[in-house]
Scaffold this motif. Structure first.
Motif, short mmCIF file in Angstrom:
data_model
loop_
_atom_site.label_atom_id
_atom_site.label_comp_id
_atom_site.label_asym_id
_atom_site.label_seq_id
_atom_site.Cartn_x
_atom_site.Cartn_y
_atom_site.Cartn_z
N ASN A 26 0.43 1.57 -11.85
CA ASN A 26 -0.44 2.75 -11.74
C ASN A 26 -0.53 3.48 -13.09
OD1 ASN A 26 -1.52 3.59 -8.86
ND2 ASN A 26 0.44 2.57 -8.53
N GLY A 187 2.27 5.23 -2.49
CA GLY A 187 0.86 5.10 -2.86
C GLY A 187 0.47 3.65 -3.03
N LYS A 188 -0.73 3.44 -3.58
CA LYS A 188 -1.29 2.09 -3.69
C LYS A 188 -0.40 1.19 -4.54
CE LYS A 188 -4.39 3.19 -7.55
NZ LYS A 188 -5.79 3.25 -8.00
N GLN A 190 2.35 -0.16 -3.60
CA GLN A 190 3.76 -0.19 -3.20
C GLN A 190 3.95 -1.28 -2.15
OE1 GLN A 190 5.36 3.43 -1.44
NE2 GLN A 190 7.33 3.09 -2.46
N TYR A 227 3.17 11.64 -3.75
CA TYR A 227 2.08 10.68 -3.98
C TYR A 227 2.03 10.25 -5.44
CZ TYR A 227 -2.47 8.45 -3.70
OH TYR A 227 -3.50 7.53 -3.76
N ILE A 228 1.67 8.99 -5.65
CA ILE A 228 1.73 8.36 -6.98
C ILE A 228 0.94 9.13 -8.04
CG2 ILE A 228 -0.17 6.80 -6.35
CD1 ILE A 228 2.77 6.03 -8.77
N ASP A 229 -0.19 9.72 -7.68
CA ASP A 229 -0.99 10.43 -8.69
C ASP A 229 -0.24 11.63 -9.27
OD1 ASP A 229 -2.84 8.59 -7.75
OD2 ASP A 229 -4.53 9.96 -7.95
N GLY A 319 -2.09 12.65 0.22
CA GLY A 319 -1.58 11.39 -0.32
C GLY A 319 -1.59 10.27 0.71
N GLU A 322 -5.07 8.82 1.30
CA GLU A 322 -5.45 7.90 0.22
C GLU A 322 -4.71 6.57 0.37
OE1 GLU A 322 -7.24 8.41 -2.88
OE2 GLU A 322 -8.11 10.28 -2.16
N ALA A 323 -3.42 6.64 0.62
CA ALA A 323 -2.59 5.43 0.71
C ALA A 323 -2.99 4.57 1.89
CB ALA A 323 -1.12 5.81 0.80
N TRP A 326 -6.15 2.67 1.28
CA TRP A 326 -5.92 1.54 0.37
C TRP A 326 -5.24 0.40 1.11
CZ3 TRP A 326 -1.99 -1.45 -1.58
CH2 TRP A 326 -2.29 -2.22 -2.72
#
Length: 332
Positions: A26, A187-188, A190, A227-229, A319, A322-323, A326
């Motif tokens: 990411n 998040g995406k 993972q 969340y990753i962001d 989050g 979004e996850a 994805w």
């Protein structure tokens, strides 16, 4: 990422160790798509080639297949690099309990190799993944950076040793670093598979397959799911800050709120039911708590706000939405 941060990195080169992993990939995506030069070092023991596949043809991306346990690999990766984002590690408390030697080799010896290689190459700043596991048995909430307890697992020991080494490299060699104590990042990209998969992707995959997820304990244990962001934002702030007081510190990297595992499972069911209505009827099962797990985790993010101007944009609900979207697209 702001234009100001971009400008600071525009003519620089950033090494991301563990770049084929969840967090590393990411970070790579964020930087290479903004025309910043990125070098990725990974041995693909836990990272996946598919995570970096989209970037392999970028002219500003370079992949070095190597192992942080090999000092020569670390030195090669650090050549002509301005900054390091050190994400490479063997995660997972249970894995470290089952195999403490390998966890120590990667997380301590590998970390020291990277510090030495980065110092010798004249790297300007070394930002590394620390861990909330460092708080150990200290029960007070929220967790404040300056107060920790006794570690509860070999993994926690290794991540605390990283902080000690980083501090010594500053006082002894005047080498600048920043440690980011990650709190339950999701998040995406993972990975939901494997014995040591994180809870969110694992539960999502089970729900999609119409399997019952299993919660350790009664579901009252809570975490500061991040969340990753938010984590990407924190890494970039640490990389580009001009505040001298912000350097050679450790920071909680979290949202600053906590969610119980029971609440988490309910939220996942709710959001996944928008794609498949039958998921809302799936039963959630329970078993005994895991050895080494702390009951509750909640971060104070005041230090990061004050010194790095950290401002996380994604709470647990935003989050997860979004996850889930994805995973629905990529796990079907």
């Amino acid at each position: 990422m702001t234009q100001q941060q971009l400008n600071k990195l525009s003519d620089k080169s950033v090494l991301i160790t563990g770049g084929a992993g969840f967090i590393g990939s990411n970070l790579i995506e964020t930087l290479v798509t903004q025309n910043i030069n990125v070098v990725c070092l990974d041995n693909f023991s836990t990272g996946k080639r598919e995570n970096i596949e989209p970037f392999l043809n970028f002219p500003n991306f370079k992949l070095i297949e190597g192992d942080i346990r090999n000092l020569d690999d670390c030195k090669k990766a650090c050549e002509n690099v301005t900054y390091v984002l050190h994400e490479a590690a063997l995660g997972s408390v249970p894995r470290s309990i089952n195999d403490p030697i390998t966890t120590n080799d990667v997380n301590v010896s590998g970390f020291l190799n990277m510090l030495v290689a980065a110092r010798d190459a004249g790297v300007k700043r070394f930002v590394y993944a620390a861990s909330s596991s460092t708080y150990g048995d200290h029960e007070a909430l929220p967790k404040v950076e300056e107060t920790i307890g006794n570690p509860l697992s070999p993994y926690a020991i290794t991540k605390y040793v990283n902080e000690l080494y980083a501090d010594i490299f500053h006082t002894t060699y005047n080498f600048d670093s920043i440690g980011l104590r990650y709190f339950n990042v999701f998040g995406k990209r993972q990975d939901p598979n494997g014995a040591y998969a994180a809870v969110i992707p694992k539960f999502v995959q089970q729900f999609i397959k119409h399997e019952s997820p299993v919660i350790n304990g009664d579901g009252s244990y809570s975490r500061d799911f991040t969340y990753i962001d938010n984590v990407v934002q924190m890494n970039l702030l640490a990389l580009t800050t001009d505040n001298p007081d912000a350097l050679n510190q450790v920071y909680n990297t979290a949202y600053g709120d906590r969610t119980t595992l029971k609440e988490l499972a309910t939220l996942l069911k709710t959001y996944l039911s928008e794609f498949d209505a039958t998921i809302k009827d799936i039963e959630i099962k329970h078993r005994e708590n895991r050895i080494g797990d702390i009951p509750h985790s909640l971060a104070s993010i005041e230090k990061a706000k004050r010194l790095l101007h950290y401002n996380p944009q994604f709470n647990i609900s935003a989050g997860l939405k979004e996850a889930v979207a994805w995973y629905w697209e990529h796990l079907e």
